[in-house]
Design a protein around this motif. Sequence first.
Motif, PDB file in Angstrom:
ATOM      1  N   VAL A  96      -2.106  -0.084  -7.114  1.00  0.00           N
ATOM      2  CA  VAL A  96      -1.669  -0.248  -5.726  1.00  0.00           C
ATOM      3  C   VAL A  96      -0.184  -0.589  -5.726  1.00  0.00           C
ATOM      4  O   VAL A  96       0.281  -1.395  -6.529  1.00  0.00           O
ATOM      5  CB  VAL A  96      -2.447  -1.370  -5.008  1.00  0.00           C
ATOM      6  CG1 VAL A  96      -1.972  -1.494  -3.560  1.00  0.00           C
ATOM      7  CG2 VAL A  96      -3.944  -1.118  -5.059  1.00  0.00           C
ATOM      8  N   LEU A 145      -2.031   3.990  -2.754  1.00  0.00           N
ATOM      9  CA  LEU A 145      -3.200   3.777  -3.607  1.00  0.00           C
ATOM     10  C   LEU A 145      -3.335   4.906  -4.612  1.00  0.00           C
ATOM     11  O   LEU A 145      -3.174   6.076  -4.264  1.00  0.00           O
ATOM     12  CB  LEU A 145      -4.478   3.713  -2.761  1.00  0.00           C
ATOM     13  CG  LEU A 145      -4.468   2.839  -1.508  1.00  0.00           C
ATOM     14  CD1 LEU A 145      -5.815   2.949  -0.797  1.00  0.00           C
ATOM     15  CD2 LEU A 145      -4.158   1.394  -1.859  1.00  0.00           C
ATOM     16  N   TYR A 154      -6.280   6.263  -7.241  1.00  0.00           N
ATOM     17  CA  TYR A 154      -7.708   6.029  -7.420  1.00  0.00           C
ATOM     18  C   TYR A 154      -8.337   7.173  -8.190  1.00  0.00           C
ATOM     19  O   TYR A 154      -7.787   8.271  -8.287  1.00  0.00           O
ATOM     20  CB  TYR A 154      -8.390   5.855  -6.059  1.00  0.00           C
ATOM     21  CG  TYR A 154      -8.111   6.982  -5.088  1.00  0.00           C
ATOM     22  CD1 TYR A 154      -8.950   8.091  -5.005  1.00  0.00           C
ATOM     23  CD2 TYR A 154      -6.987   6.955  -4.267  1.00  0.00           C
ATOM     24  CE1 TYR A 154      -8.686   9.127  -4.132  1.00  0.00           C
ATOM     25  CE2 TYR A 154      -6.701   7.988  -3.388  1.00  0.00           C
ATOM     26  CZ  TYR A 154      -7.561   9.076  -3.325  1.00  0.00           C
ATOM     27  OH  TYR A 154      -7.289  10.111  -2.463  1.00  0.00           O
ATOM     28  N   LEU A 196       0.500   0.788   2.041  1.00  0.00           N
ATOM     29  CA  LEU A 196       0.075   0.702   0.648  1.00  0.00           C
ATOM     30  C   LEU A 196      -0.136   2.096   0.072  1.00  0.00           C
ATOM     31  O   LEU A 196      -0.788   2.940   0.701  1.00  0.00           O
ATOM     32  CB  LEU A 196      -1.234  -0.088   0.534  1.00  0.00           C
ATOM     33  CG  LEU A 196      -1.212  -1.547   0.987  1.00  0.00           C
ATOM     34  CD1 LEU A 196      -2.618  -2.132   0.927  1.00  0.00           C
ATOM     35  CD2 LEU A 196      -0.249  -2.359   0.138  1.00  0.00           C
ATOM     36  N   LEU A 243     -11.003  -1.696  -1.583  1.00  0.00           N
ATOM     37  CA  LEU A 243      -9.835  -2.557  -1.743  1.00  0.00           C
ATOM     38  C   LEU A 243      -9.751  -3.619  -0.657  1.00  0.00           C
ATOM     39  O   LEU A 243      -9.411  -4.778  -0.935  1.00  0.00           O
ATOM     40  CB  LEU A 243      -8.560  -1.706  -1.718  1.00  0.00           C
ATOM     41  CG  LEU A 243      -7.240  -2.464  -1.903  1.00  0.00           C
ATOM     42  CD1 LEU A 243      -7.119  -2.989  -3.324  1.00  0.00           C
ATOM     43  CD2 LEU A 243      -6.063  -1.549  -1.566  1.00  0.00           C
ATOM     44  N   ASP A 249       2.922  -1.586  -2.859  1.00  0.00           N
ATOM     45  CA  ASP A 249       3.350  -1.821  -1.477  1.00  0.00           C
ATOM     46  C   ASP A 249       4.605  -0.987  -1.209  1.00  0.00           C
ATOM     47  O   ASP A 249       5.639  -1.171  -1.851  1.00  0.00           O
ATOM     48  CB  ASP A 249       3.642  -3.304  -1.263  1.00  0.00           C
ATOM     49  CG  ASP A 249       3.830  -3.645   0.207  1.00  0.00           C
ATOM     50  OD1 ASP A 249       4.594  -2.928   0.900  1.00  0.00           O
ATOM     51  OD2 ASP A 249       3.219  -4.620   0.670  1.00  0.00           O
ATOM     52  N   VAL A 253     -10.051   1.960  -7.219  1.00  0.00           N
ATOM     53  CA  VAL A 253      -8.598   1.884  -7.227  1.00  0.00           C
ATOM     54  C   VAL A 253      -8.086   1.590  -8.631  1.00  0.00           C
ATOM     55  O   VAL A 253      -8.561   0.681  -9.310  1.00  0.00           O
ATOM     56  CB  VAL A 253      -8.103   0.819  -6.239  1.00  0.00           C
ATOM     57  CG1 VAL A 253      -6.591   0.640  -6.347  1.00  0.00           C
ATOM     58  CG2 VAL A 253      -8.471   1.214  -4.812  1.00  0.00           C
TER      59      VAL A 253
END
Length: 467
Positions: free
Chosen positions: A117, A138, A140, A136, A251, A119, A114
């Motif tokens: 991140v 993400l 990556y 979430l 994560l 929210d 990751v």
Amino acid sequence: MRCLRVTLFALVLVCPMAMGEAAAEPPPAIPGLPQLPIPTDPGSILPDLQQWIDSVIPPPPIAAAPHPSGPMMEATTLTPGLAALRAAALPTPIGDPIFDAWPENLESFTAGEVVEVRDVSATAAPLVLVPIRQALLLKYRTTDSRGAASYATATLIIPATAWSGPGTRPVVVNNLPIDALGRDCTPGYTFAHGWSRNTSITDFLPPTTQLAALRGYAVLIPDHEGPWMAYAEPYVAGHAVLDAIRAVRGLRSDEFGDSRFGMTGYSGGAIATHGAVKLIDSYAPELAGSIVGAALGGVPADYEILARSMNANLASGVFIAATFGVGRERPEILASMNNLAQWAATSPLKDLCGSVFGAVGVLMLPIDIAANIPDPLHSEVASEIYTATRMAGMKSATPLYIYNGEQEFWIPAEGARNLYQEQCGLGVPAVYRSVLGEHIIAGGLGYPEAMSWLDQRLQGVPAPDEC
């Protein structure tokens, strides 16, 4: 722009001939432009038309490609002109760095690690409709079609419902049919920014995310086309899906480290699912015990079949867009585009969502009008692309449920049946269902049994084998 308007008018005039109908009279000459060719042999109209297009339309002005470093490193293997064309054909930034910005030192990250991140619960919850605990977004590290470091995004939806089943909470990997060329056409962008004119209804129908959350499953929704929006490229999509699973496990290892993951995808989502299951063994073997099954329907598993079924008809807009999307990762396709196609590929058309370019199919244009080589769908370049994207002989590392409409005319059942037979021959536990209807009807009729099959895999029931 005058040249483009004149040429598009001319294409509408010659389209019936390109489809096999002879023209009674040549169109009137336009002062200052070469006369549209009217060959005596109807079979030669497309090559003559290609030459006429390039004689009428000059190449678009394209700036030199950026210095080959980071995401443009592969430009060192391309001619300067092709490198510049590829750079100009990539999607336009949308102003959100989580989707746009190339991470520094990306090569130092491991696949699935990751990078960032966010929210997005506040914007995602009203769209999911059912109660959720958290959403979430993400970002990556993943891998492109040529093995180089890239990045992708995915949205993890965690339901408010507590998991009461055995073990840790299972995860449904919902590979949606993104079918788009622009970065703001993805489900990740919608969950992060709210509903927009570019949001696809197929992000929410059928209601896989909602039903899974009500069941207590978490839902992982990868933006599987990657940063270059490489629509229909199965290696990019497969890597992005598998690395999304790695990202979630890394994560939230306490919550999902031992979870079962089950995939589903229809149509464009089946491209991602097909790529992912065939890449598990070679790319993410540690996930083989965690991915318990994959249900895929309306399966575009063989692009050679689609070249016969989707070209020069109402599906041609989608077919041309998919060819261009693959070309973003495989520039040999871009090298075969004529000047008209280069103008389109570097214009705002490069950022369209599926609902828009799908409408172009009403013109029923053959892909030949975008090529600078004769009979492009039977060319050496096409043969190489068919072979690469078919992923023939690669064994799925998880059981499969495959379904397809028996009356499908754009994504014929032949491809899905061939995939089923291939995987049975390789020893994969598999089920095939022939469903009544074409693409949309079959998608609806085949959905309940496919989801029931996937639900049983996530509950730990062993997969049936009907091979």
